[in-house]
Design an enzyme around this catalytic site. Structure first.
Site, mmCIF file in Angstrom:
data_model
loop_
_atom_site.group_PDB
_atom_site.id
_atom_site.type_symbol
_atom_site.label_atom_id
_atom_site.label_comp_id
_atom_site.label_asym_id
_atom_site.label_seq_id
_atom_site.Cartn_x
_atom_site.Cartn_y
_atom_site.Cartn_z
ATOM 1 C CB CYS A 162 -0.973 0.019 1.169
ATOM 2 S SG CYS A 162 -2.458 1.188 1.010
ATOM 3 C CB CYS B 43 -1.705 4.665 3.687
ATOM 4 S SG CYS B 43 -1.941 3.116 4.047
ATOM 5 C CB CYS C 97 -4.289 3.747 -0.047
ATOM 6 S SG CYS C 97 -4.889 3.330 1.940
ATOM 7 C CE LYS D 256 -7.491 -1.667 4.473
ATOM 8 N NZ LYS D 256 -6.292 -1.189 4.378
ATOM 9 N NE ARG E 23 -6.537 4.293 9.030
ATOM 10 C CZ ARG E 23 -7.729 4.755 8.402
ATOM 11 N NH1 ARG E 23 -8.391 5.937 9.188
ATOM 12 N NH2 ARG E 23 -8.397 3.906 7.831
ATOM 13 N NE ARG F 245 -6.742 4.437 5.114
ATOM 14 C CZ ARG F 245 -5.577 5.501 5.222
ATOM 15 N NH1 ARG F 245 -5.723 6.278 4.013
ATOM 16 N NH2 ARG F 245 -4.644 5.345 6.090
ATOM 17 C CD GLU G 139 -14.575 -3.768 -3.957
ATOM 18 O OE1 GLU G 139 -13.472 -4.264 -4.650
ATOM 19 O OE2 GLU G 139 -14.699 -2.853 -4.172
ATOM 20 C CE LYS H 118 -7.281 -4.100 7.288
ATOM 21 N NZ LYS H 118 -6.360 -3.442 6.872
ATOM 22 C CE1 TYR I 190 -1.282 -5.832 13.979
ATOM 23 C CE2 TYR I 190 -3.507 -6.056 13.880
ATOM 24 C CZ TYR I 190 -2.310 -5.711 13.498
ATOM 25 O OH TYR I 190 -2.405 -4.643 12.265
HETATM 26 C C1 PBG Z 1 -3.058 -0.026 4.889
HETATM 27 C C2 PBG Z 1 -3.631 -1.002 5.843
HETATM 28 C C3 PBG Z 1 -4.082 -0.707 7.085
HETATM 29 C C4 PBG Z 1 -4.605 -1.742 7.752
HETATM 30 C C5 PBG Z 1 -3.908 -2.729 7.061
HETATM 31 N N1 PBG Z 1 -3.114 -2.222 5.917
HETATM 32 C C6 PBG Z 1 -4.942 0.664 7.660
HETATM 33 C C7 PBG Z 1 -5.917 1.608 6.708
HETATM 34 O O1 PBG Z 1 -6.323 1.200 5.588
HETATM 35 O O2 PBG Z 1 -5.916 2.544 7.242
HETATM 36 C C8 PBG Z 1 -5.252 -1.990 9.128
HETATM 37 C C9 PBG Z 1 -4.752 -3.067 9.870
HETATM 38 C C10 PBG Z 1 -5.141 -2.976 11.241
HETATM 39 O O3 PBG Z 1 -5.933 -1.969 11.672
HETATM 40 O O4 PBG Z 1 -4.717 -3.790 12.003
HETATM 41 N N2 PBG Z 1 -3.940 0.290 3.884
HETATM 42 ZN ZN ZN Z 2 -3.269 1.948 2.628
#
Ligand code: PBG
Ligand code: ZN
Length: 320
Positions: A116, A118, A126, A191, A201, A213, A229, A244, A309
């Protein structure tokens, strides 16, 4: 009388009829690798999670292999950010170096690279930004470059998390042309634009500097669109689909387990983790039992893979 309790009469009887199980093999552990030296920086909102520098990452990798966890999802945190996220596709970027280092330390580890922009863009979005809009097609070549550079660094799998349209097909093509036809893509297909990402973040320093986003990540209200999707990404060549966040979107996971034959991953995201940790610290819940119940819930809904995690704790508890 129909007596469902007959099969609950003893522990062994319950074990015999149990429908789902969590295995260490199912787990993927996310890691944050930061540029700099001698860093093991706690992520405040995620107790037990740290940003690591490369010179100390062996401490974590040893712990992961010691627990028997076989897959890691790597996020890079660069020092230098710019408009186009150039560190994301620098062959010597932090994520590329992290992949090389982890593969050196643990050749058998399945090293999955999150792709990504971001974490690498000064605006924190992103994709490329023009006049406050997030550009789609112009972003694709950059994601493809990042993917190829990570595959070159030794990544075993590429996980695009940007939610731009057409990225899976574009990245698949680029990988194939670069000689990585055998590198699978694990697509963050469904997502959602979720508030559950806020601790991440902090961890990845990737909050958008303006706006949100919602023009690329999905509306949490839309379940059928999530299926769409997933099917689009599958059609473009995704090898694994991610839903997710995890627990708030088990309905989507369940639906996809009926609609696709691809392996499915549930991403138990940062906010889900932080809520459990916070309540456990207060003594309001039993952490181990809550976490294991959350894990089995994702399995029951159809997850083949759980990105969490909690992975190291879960692995330890499973081995007890
Ligand atoms: C980046 C990304 C994000 C997460 C995984 N890859 C954050 C977002 O989209 O802002 C989130 C993972 C998490 O909250 O554990 N695009
Ligand atoms: Zn991103």
């Amino acid at each position: 009388m129909k007596r469902t309790r007959r099969l609950r009469s003893s522990r062994a009887m319950r074990d015999l009829v149990r429908e789902n199980r969590v295995y260490i093999d199912d787990l993927v552990y996310p890691v944050f690798v930061a540029e700099g030296e001698n860093i093991k920086r706690p992520v405040e909102s995620m107790p037990g999670v740290y940003q690591w520098s490369l010179d100390r990452i062996h401490e974590l990798v040893n712990e992961v292999t010691g627990c028997g966890v076989k897959a890691m999802l790597v996020f890079g945190i660069p020092l230098h950010k710019d408009e186009t996220g150039s560190q994301a596709y620098d062959p010597d970027g932090i994520a590329q170096r992290a992949v090389r280092r982890i593969k050196d330390l643990a050749p058998d580890m399945v090293v999955i690279s999150d792709v990504c922009l971001c974490e690498y863009t000064s605006h924190g979005h992103c994709g490329l930004v023009e006049h406050g809009r997030i550009l789609n097609d112009e972003t694709l070549p950059l994601l493809a470059k990042a993917s190829v550079s990570l595959a070159n660094a030794g990544a075993d799998m590429i996980a695009p998390s940007d939610m731009m349209d057409g990225r899976i097909g574009y990245i698949r093509n680029a990988l194939d042309e670069a000689g990585f036809a055998n590198t699978p893509i694990m697509a963050y297909s469904a997502k959602f634009a979720s508030s559950y990402y806020s601790p991440f973040r902090d961890a990845a320093d990737s909050a958008p500097a303006f706006g949100d986003r919602k023009t690329y990540q999905m509306d949490p209200a839309n379940g059928r669109e999530a299926v769409r999707e997933c099917l689009i990404d599958a059609g473009e060549g995704a090898d694994i689909l991610i839903i997710k966040p995890g627990l708030p979107y088990l309905d989507v996971l369940k639906e996809m387990s009926r609609k696709s034959l691809l392996p499915l991953a549930s991403y138990n995201v940062s906010g889900e983790y932080s809520m459990v940790k916070a309540a456990a610290r207060q003594g309001w819940i039993d952490e181990k039992r809550i976490v294991m119940e959350n894990m089995i819930a994702m399995k029951r809904a159809g997850a083949d893979i759980i990105i969490t995690y909690h992975a190291l704790d879960v692995a330890r508890w499973l081995a007890e």
